[in-house]
Design a protein around this motif. Sequence first.
Motif: not given
Length: 123
Positions: A2-6, A33-35, A93-97, A107-115
């Motif tokens: 689980q990801l949380q951007a802050s 990880v990507g932004w 701004y979102f982060c993804a893993a 965006e396609d390779p990212y499995d998980y996204w945060g708020e």
Amino acid sequence: VQLQASGGGLVQAGGSLRISCTASGRSLSSYGVGWFRRAPGKERESVASINLSGIRLYSAQSAKGRFTISRDNAKNTVYLQMNSLEPEDTAVYFCAATSSGEVYLSEDPYDYWGEGTQVTVSS
């Protein structure tokens, strides 16, 4: 994971802000990880990415040298340092893993996204 951007907020043009992406559930050290960001009325776009080894890749926009992505595996966190901010940087701004561990600007390779976290730059 689980990801949380802050760390977002309101900043004046020319100012700086550092936003964070913190993981829970699993160690972020196993992921690339990507932004990404979505400005009002626009499509979501990539900003930067970092792989397991710390190799970085930046989009054309952030590659102007204003943004820096980094990771602190001990804190299970990836950062985006943003300097010389411009009103055009206003966005959510979102982060993804990605389980692959590699760098990607798509965006396609990212499995998980945060708020997302809102960044507003005033002129």
